[in-house]
Scaffold this motif. Sequence first.
Motif, PDB file in Angstrom:
ATOM      1  N   GLU A  48       0.842  -1.241   0.084  1.00 61.31           N
ATOM      2  CA  GLU A  48       0.111  -0.040  -0.036  1.00 61.31           C
ATOM      3  C   GLU A  48       0.769   1.352  -0.074  1.00 61.31           C
ATOM      4  N   LYS A  49       1.864   1.248   0.827  1.00 61.06           N
ATOM      5  CA  LYS A  49       2.545   2.407   0.912  1.00 61.06           C
ATOM      6  C   LYS A  49       3.283   2.625  -0.357  1.00 61.06           C
ATOM      7  N   ARG A  50       4.095   1.400  -0.867  1.00 61.27           N
ATOM      8  CA  ARG A  50       4.814   1.592  -2.244  1.00 61.27           C
ATOM      9  C   ARG A  50       3.851   2.092  -3.088  1.00 61.27           C
ATOM     10  N   PHE A  51       2.767   1.588  -3.323  1.00 69.22           N
ATOM     11  CA  PHE A  51       1.940   2.096  -4.427  1.00 69.22           C
ATOM     12  C   PHE A  51       1.280   3.631  -4.192  1.00 69.22           C
ATOM     13  N   GLU A  52       1.129   4.005  -3.044  1.00 72.24           N
ATOM     14  CA  GLU A  52       0.958   5.335  -2.835  1.00 72.24           C
ATOM     15  C   GLU A  52       1.945   6.175  -3.179  1.00 72.24           C
ATOM     16  N   ALA A  53       3.268   5.771  -2.872  1.00 74.86           N
ATOM     17  CA  ALA A  53       4.629   6.625  -3.117  1.00 74.86           C
ATOM     18  C   ALA A  53       4.740   6.849  -4.792  1.00 74.86           C
ATOM     19  N   ALA A  54       4.370   5.959  -5.264  1.00 71.36           N
ATOM     20  CA  ALA A  54       4.432   5.820  -6.845  1.00 71.36           C
ATOM     21  C   ALA A  54       3.267   6.657  -7.365  1.00 71.36           C
ATOM     22  N   HIS A  55       1.958   6.914  -6.669  1.00 73.47           N
ATOM     23  CA  HIS A  55       0.962   7.369  -7.148  1.00 73.47           C
ATOM     24  C   HIS A  55       0.621   8.410  -6.050  1.00 73.47           C
ATOM     25  N   PRO A  56       1.026   9.423  -6.134  1.00 77.99           N
ATOM     26  CA  PRO A  56       0.943  10.501  -4.937  1.00 77.99           C
ATOM     27  C   PRO A  56      -0.462  10.888  -4.868  1.00 77.99           C
ATOM     28  N   ASP A  57      -1.275  10.974  -6.087  1.00 80.53           N
ATOM     29  CA  ASP A  57      -2.750  11.404  -5.781  1.00 80.53           C
ATOM     30  C   ASP A  57      -3.817  10.053  -5.590  1.00 80.53           C
ATOM     31  N   VAL A  58      -3.231   8.846  -5.192  1.00 80.42           N
ATOM     32  CA  VAL A  58      -4.098   7.908  -5.013  1.00 80.42           C
ATOM     33  C   VAL A  58      -3.941   7.502  -3.219  1.00 80.42           C
ATOM     34  N   ASP A  59      -5.093   7.117  -2.803  1.00 80.91           N
ATOM     35  CA  ASP A  59      -5.118   6.570  -1.455  1.00 80.91           C
ATOM     36  C   ASP A  59      -5.729   5.146  -1.503  1.00 80.91           C
ATOM     37  N   VAL A  60      -4.647   4.066  -1.229  1.00 87.45           N
ATOM     38  CA  VAL A  60      -5.186   2.885  -1.265  1.00 87.45           C
ATOM     39  C   VAL A  60      -6.024   2.473   0.181  1.00 87.45           C
ATOM     40  N   ARG A  61      -7.224   2.101   0.299  1.00 93.92           N
ATOM     41  CA  ARG A  61      -7.848   1.838   1.508  1.00 93.92           C
ATOM     42  C   ARG A  61      -8.015   0.184   1.440  1.00 93.92           C
ATOM     43  N   LEU A  62      -7.282  -0.586   2.456  1.00 93.97           N
ATOM     44  CA  LEU A  62      -7.131  -1.776   2.644  1.00 93.97           C
ATOM     45  C   LEU A  62      -8.448  -2.138   3.486  1.00 93.97           C
ATOM     46  N   ALA A  63      -9.025  -3.183   3.034  1.00 94.53           N
ATOM     47  CA  ALA A  63     -10.166  -3.960   3.940  1.00 94.53           C
ATOM     48  C   ALA A  63      -9.800  -5.300   4.271  1.00 94.53           C
ATOM     49  N   LEU A  64      -9.340  -5.756   5.499  1.00 92.42           N
ATOM     50  CA  LEU A  64      -8.714  -7.071   5.716  1.00 92.42           C
ATOM     51  C   LEU A  64      -9.644  -7.909   6.695  1.00 92.42           C
ATOM     52  N   GLY A  65      -9.855  -9.092   6.186  1.00 86.33           N
ATOM     53  CA  GLY A  65     -10.340 -10.052   7.134  1.00 86.33           C
ATOM     54  C   GLY A  65     -10.827 -11.303   6.321  1.00 86.33           C
ATOM     55  N   GLY A  66     -11.630 -12.207   6.888  1.00 85.06           N
ATOM     56  CA  GLY A  66     -11.502 -13.536   6.431  1.00 85.06           C
ATOM     57  C   GLY A  66     -11.824 -13.488   5.047  1.00 85.06           C
ATOM     58  N   SER A  67     -11.531 -14.216   4.133  1.00 91.69           N
ATOM     59  CA  SER A  67     -11.746 -14.366   2.825  1.00 91.69           C
ATOM     60  C   SER A  67     -13.268 -14.488   2.733  1.00 91.69           C
ATOM     61  N   SER A  68     -13.869 -15.349   3.129  1.00 90.42           N
ATOM     62  CA  SER A  68     -15.193 -15.733   2.827  1.00 90.42           C
ATOM     63  C   SER A  68     -16.078 -14.468   3.050  1.00 90.42           C
ATOM     64  N   ASP A  69     -15.994 -13.739   4.215  1.00 89.82           N
ATOM     65  CA  ASP A  69     -16.568 -12.455   4.579  1.00 89.82           C
ATOM     66  C   ASP A  69     -16.334 -11.495   3.383  1.00 89.82           C
ATOM     67  N   LEU A  70     -15.266 -11.312   3.086  1.00 91.34           N
ATOM     68  CA  LEU A  70     -14.867 -10.513   1.971  1.00 91.34           C
ATOM     69  C   LEU A  70     -15.576 -10.617   0.700  1.00 91.34           C
TER      70      LEU A  70
END
Length: 252
Positions: A48-70
């Motif tokens: 996430e941090k690496r991608f945002e550093a390469a794309h300063p106008d992008v905010d990556v929002r991670l939603a983490l949890g059990g795969s079946s719920d997601l």
Amino acid sequence: MRLAAAFATLALVATLSACGTGPGGESGRRTLTVLAAASLTETFGQLEKRFEAAHPDVDVRLALGGSSDLAQQIVHGAPADVFAAANPDTMGSVVRAGLADGAPRTFARNELSIAVPPDNPRKIGSLADLARDGVVVVLCAPQVPCGAASTKVQREAGVRISPASEEQDVKSVLGKILAGEADAGLVYVTDVNAQQGKVRGIPFPEAASARNDYPIAVVRGSERADLARQFVELVRGEAGRDALTRAGFEVP
């Protein structure tokens, strides 16, 4: 999945996405919503941090949890751009709903380890030890990938474990051990690596029978499809492979 849990998780992802509504969001940045298995927490946090550093106008929002719920969140219409699951079966529910933009690609492999406190007071040394009387064991629920793998290794070993609780994701299992509420649990090798010094990992041969392949896909209908594809390529590229390998994943 229980209906109440479904609404709760849908609300969570909707809230994350809403933080970046509009052409550029309140902060003028574009939002990329990534739903990922809980076992990817540390690795995807780095990416996430690496991608945002390469794309300063992008905010990556991670939603983490059990795969079946997601997966169910996506099927029920929760906004998402990328989905990374902890096994192909879970990704399959998204594919069958016609919500994967292209064929999912496998980017990592993981296997189970027994996690115990650093001093291992119950002297756990094998999967069979988890079935001993008086040993408090926590497992993932059978419907989530780590739970399905736990069921498979028990069958392979001819062992039947009676867990004190069944959790909805692997981080919750680990949390019970860290809190001193369980003597042992089955988590992924990578989760043990992420908590070095706080838990001890005990390998066992039956784990090889239940390795999990991790697929990733762009979610069909994503408003950020180009960015989503770039994030997938980051995960599957050299930087992603390096981060995954350091965490203890096997990579294709």
